[in-house]
Scaffold this active site. Sequence first.
Site, PDB file in Angstrom:
ATOM      1  N   TYR A  32      85.284 110.041  34.213  1.00 17.78           N
ATOM      2  CA  TYR A  32      84.660 110.620  35.404  1.00 17.78           C
ATOM      3  C   TYR A  32      84.965 112.113  35.437  1.00 17.78           C
ATOM      4  O   TYR A  32      86.115 112.513  35.305  1.00 17.78           O
ATOM      5  CB  TYR A  32      85.241 109.915  36.632  1.00 17.78           C
ATOM      6  CG  TYR A  32      84.511 110.154  37.922  1.00 17.78           C
ATOM      7  CD1 TYR A  32      83.165 109.862  38.049  1.00 17.78           C
ATOM      8  CD2 TYR A  32      85.187 110.642  39.026  1.00 17.78           C
ATOM      9  CE1 TYR A  32      82.505 110.041  39.250  1.00 17.78           C
ATOM     10  CE2 TYR A  32      84.538 110.826  40.236  1.00 17.78           C
ATOM     11  CZ  TYR A  32      83.200 110.537  40.338  1.00 17.78           C
ATOM     12  OH  TYR A  32      82.543 110.717  41.523  1.00 17.78           O
ATOM     13  N   ALA A  50      81.346 111.167  50.084  1.00 21.33           N
ATOM     14  CA  ALA A  50      81.759 111.799  48.836  1.00 21.33           C
ATOM     15  C   ALA A  50      80.945 111.293  47.646  1.00 21.33           C
ATOM     16  O   ALA A  50      80.571 110.132  47.568  1.00 21.33           O
ATOM     17  CB  ALA A  50      83.248 111.549  48.600  1.00 21.33           C
ATOM     18  N   SER A  51      80.682 112.202  46.748  1.00 23.95           N
ATOM     19  CA  SER A  51      80.032 111.937  45.462  1.00 23.95           C
ATOM     20  C   SER A  51      78.581 111.469  45.559  1.00 23.95           C
ATOM     21  O   SER A  51      78.035 110.958  44.587  1.00 23.95           O
ATOM     22  CB  SER A  51      80.848 110.948  44.627  1.00 23.95           C
ATOM     23  OG  SER A  51      82.074 111.532  44.251  1.00 23.95           O
ATOM     24  N   MET A  52      77.937 111.638  46.677  1.00 25.04           N
ATOM     25  CA  MET A  52      76.541 111.228  46.797  1.00 25.04           C
ATOM     26  C   MET A  52      75.575 112.249  46.195  1.00 25.04           C
ATOM     27  O   MET A  52      74.400 111.953  46.013  1.00 25.04           O
ATOM     28  CB  MET A  52      76.182 110.959  48.256  1.00 25.04           C
ATOM     29  CG  MET A  52      76.853 109.707  48.805  1.00 25.04           C
ATOM     30  SD  MET A  52      76.317 108.198  47.934  1.00 25.04           S
ATOM     31  CE  MET A  52      77.609 107.956  46.742  1.00 25.04           C
TER      32      MET A  52
END
Length: 176
Positions: free
Chosen positions: A140, A19-21
């Site tokens: 975020y 996730a979030s890469m």
Amino acid sequence: WNEIEKREPMEKDAIFRMASMTKPVTSVALMMLYEEGHFLLDDPVEKYVPEFKDARVLVSLDREAGTYETEPARSKPTIRQLLTHTSGIGYGFIHGKAGYFYAEAGIPDAFVLGDMVLAEEMKKLATMPLLHHPGEKFTYGLNTDMVGYLVEVFSGQSLAEFMETRIFEPLGMDDT
């Protein structure tokens, strides 16, 4: 282990989701364009995304009444603030106040499985109230999505094309 219950070992070339890469790769893409002189980090985002003009900050929201109050942003959100998640843009699924506005506007938030045009969604996002004044704190959110749109603006390519031709192919990232 690939499957812990069966004690099946993970193969060296196993592929799995992290996730979030996309965020660091998208930021690298933008910084490549920075190095080529396309923009300055402290440029206001509105210089390249005019919909950010007259950015406003959410002061209050009454969901039941469907009313809210905003005030003009004390400063203009910058590209640096997008990169550091200090622009005031949030995630609707984390920050309920943002979710109220994003859902109304149909802005995808987090995991998008259908087709979408990044430019269209980011132009809508740019008109939404910010959760705080730019530069005042870390939130975020969809900042990196806007960074991806800036990659498209500066490169003249889709984000996918830019990443494939300028990052993934040159680095041999065949499964990314």
